[in-house]
Design a protein around this motif. Structure first.
Motif, PDB file in Angstrom:
ATOM      1  N   GLY A   1      49.392  62.351 -12.156  1.00 21.35           N
ATOM      2  CA  GLY A   1      49.248  63.100 -10.898  1.00 21.35           C
ATOM      3  C   GLY A   1      50.617  63.373 -10.283  1.00 21.35           C
TER       4      GLY A   1
ATOM      5  N   ARG B   1      47.633  70.462  -3.673  1.00 27.00           N
ATOM      6  CA  ARG B   1      46.518  71.339  -4.032  1.00 27.00           C
ATOM      7  C   ARG B   1      45.185  70.709  -3.607  1.00 27.00           C
ATOM      8  NH1 ARG B   1      43.854  70.956  -8.402  1.00 27.00           N
ATOM      9  NH2 ARG B   1      45.465  69.741  -9.462  1.00 27.00           N
TER      10      ARG B   1
ATOM     11  N   ASP C   1      49.863  68.337  -7.366  1.00 28.66           N
ATOM     12  CA  ASP C   1      48.415  68.034  -7.432  1.00 28.66           C
ATOM     13  C   ASP C   1      47.909  67.563  -6.074  1.00 28.66           C
ATOM     14  OD1 ASP C   1      48.028  68.567 -10.171  1.00 28.66           O
ATOM     15  OD2 ASP C   1      48.870  66.614 -10.691  1.00 28.66           O
TER      16      ASP C   1
ATOM     17  N   GLY D   1      41.641  66.918 -10.887  1.00 25.23           N
ATOM     18  CA  GLY D   1      41.545  68.358 -11.139  1.00 25.23           C
ATOM     19  C   GLY D   1      40.970  69.064  -9.932  1.00 25.23           C
TER      20      GLY D   1
ATOM     21  N   THR E   1      44.342  62.796  -9.956  1.00 24.62           N
ATOM     22  CA  THR E   1      44.189  63.390 -11.287  1.00 24.62           C
ATOM     23  C   THR E   1      42.843  64.092 -11.475  1.00 24.62           C
ATOM     24  OG1 THR E   1      43.360  61.223 -11.920  1.00 24.62           O
ATOM     25  CG2 THR E   1      45.650  61.706 -12.490  1.00 24.62           C
TER      26      THR E   1
END
Ligand SMILES: O=C(O)c1cc(=O)[nH]c(=O)n1[C@@H]1O[C@H](COP(=O)(O)O)[C@@H](O)[C@H]1O
Length: 270
Positions: free
Chosen positions: A225, A232, A229, A202, A200
């Protein structure tokens, strides 16, 4: 076998998903169990029946067992023993960290051969200094176990400390990553010092490129999440990344076959 070899074997058999056993009081209610040590035991052993032998790693969250005192800790010991008997790796989520001389006792408890609280790995908090963890790193290496050190945690408050920039220009998280990278250097198939990097967080400005160890990615599922995610953050092949999910799977209990189906669905999504 080294911890890295154990992980590689487990992933080849079951894929990377780690499932958490987090017996929240609200989950005990939802499963029709009492908020007692008996309820805890029924919950945890049902989870062991569902997950043992079906995933690479299971992560019992020690806090929910400790909340029931010595009887809860006895349940945790049984969970660890039964999961290990099933051939599933056990990551005891106790997030320990202290001055070195005390750390040696934690190392014996969670990583020592013959200790009833020792699984295959333990989570560690490095905020007394990465060097204070040395007794645990040494015991893990000596007993073929592993550690997962907090680097970038999934909770929003983690950034207050972990993204702080140290006088040498690196963030605290990067400093921890660099210590772990050095400790794992040259070990094949991967080192025994893992990192915790939340799903989570970011965008991340840390450099994990040289890191040769496992990464535990909590926050996947109940904290928001997603698989997107994870890809990435860690790249499409997610090599050595172990997404871990607790509530999002456990909410499908107490029926064992529903729990197994939930695990299978998450494994396929990965
Ligand atoms: O070390 C952990 O496992 C951990 C690190 C972190 O950054 N965030 C985090 O949520 N965890 C743990 O992972 C589990 C997440 O549970 P769920 O949100 O229910 O999947 C809990 O046991 C947390 O204590």
């Amino acid at each position: 076998m080294t911890f890295g070899e154990k992980l590689a074997k487990a992933v080849a058999a079951h894929g990377p998903l780690c499932v958490g056993i987090d017996p929240h009081p609200s989950l005990l209610d939802a499963w029709g169990l009492s908020r007692t040590a008996e309820g805890l035991e029924r919950f945890a052993l049902t989870a062991v029946e569902a997950f043992g032998g079906k995933v690479s790693m299971v992560k019992p969250q020690a806090a929910f067992f400790e909340a029931h005192g010595s009887r809860g800790v006895a349940v945790l010991e049984r969970v660890i023993a039964e999961l290990r008997d099933s051939g599933t790796l056990v990551l005891v989520d106790a997030k320990r960290g202290d001055i070195g001389s005390t750390m040696a006792a934690y190392a014996e408890a969670y990583l020592g051969d013959g200790s009833p609280l020792a699984g295959d790995a333990v989570t560690l908090s490095p905020f007394l200094g990465f060097g204070s963890l040395q007794p645990a790193l040494d015991t893990a290496r000596a007993t073929g176990r592993g550690v997962f050190v907090l680097a970038l945690t999934s909770n929003p408050e983690g950034a207050q400390v972990q993204r702080t920039v140290a006088p040498d220009g690196r963030t605290v998280a990067q400093t921890i990553i660099d210590f772990a990278t050095a400790r794992n250097s040259g070990i094949s198939p991967c080192g025994d010092v893992g990192l915790v990097v939340g799903a989570t967080i970011g965008e991340t400005d840390v450099d994990l490129a040289g890191f040769n160890g496992p990464i535990l990615a909590p926050g996947f599922g109940a904290q928001g999440g997603s698989v997107a995610d994870l890809k990435r953050l860690f790249g499409p092949d997610m090599r050595n990344v172990f997404p871990t999910s607790s509530r999002d799977v456990l909410k499908h209990g107490p029926d064992v076959s529903s729990l197994v189906s939930a695990v299978r669905r998450v494994q396929e999504s990965l």
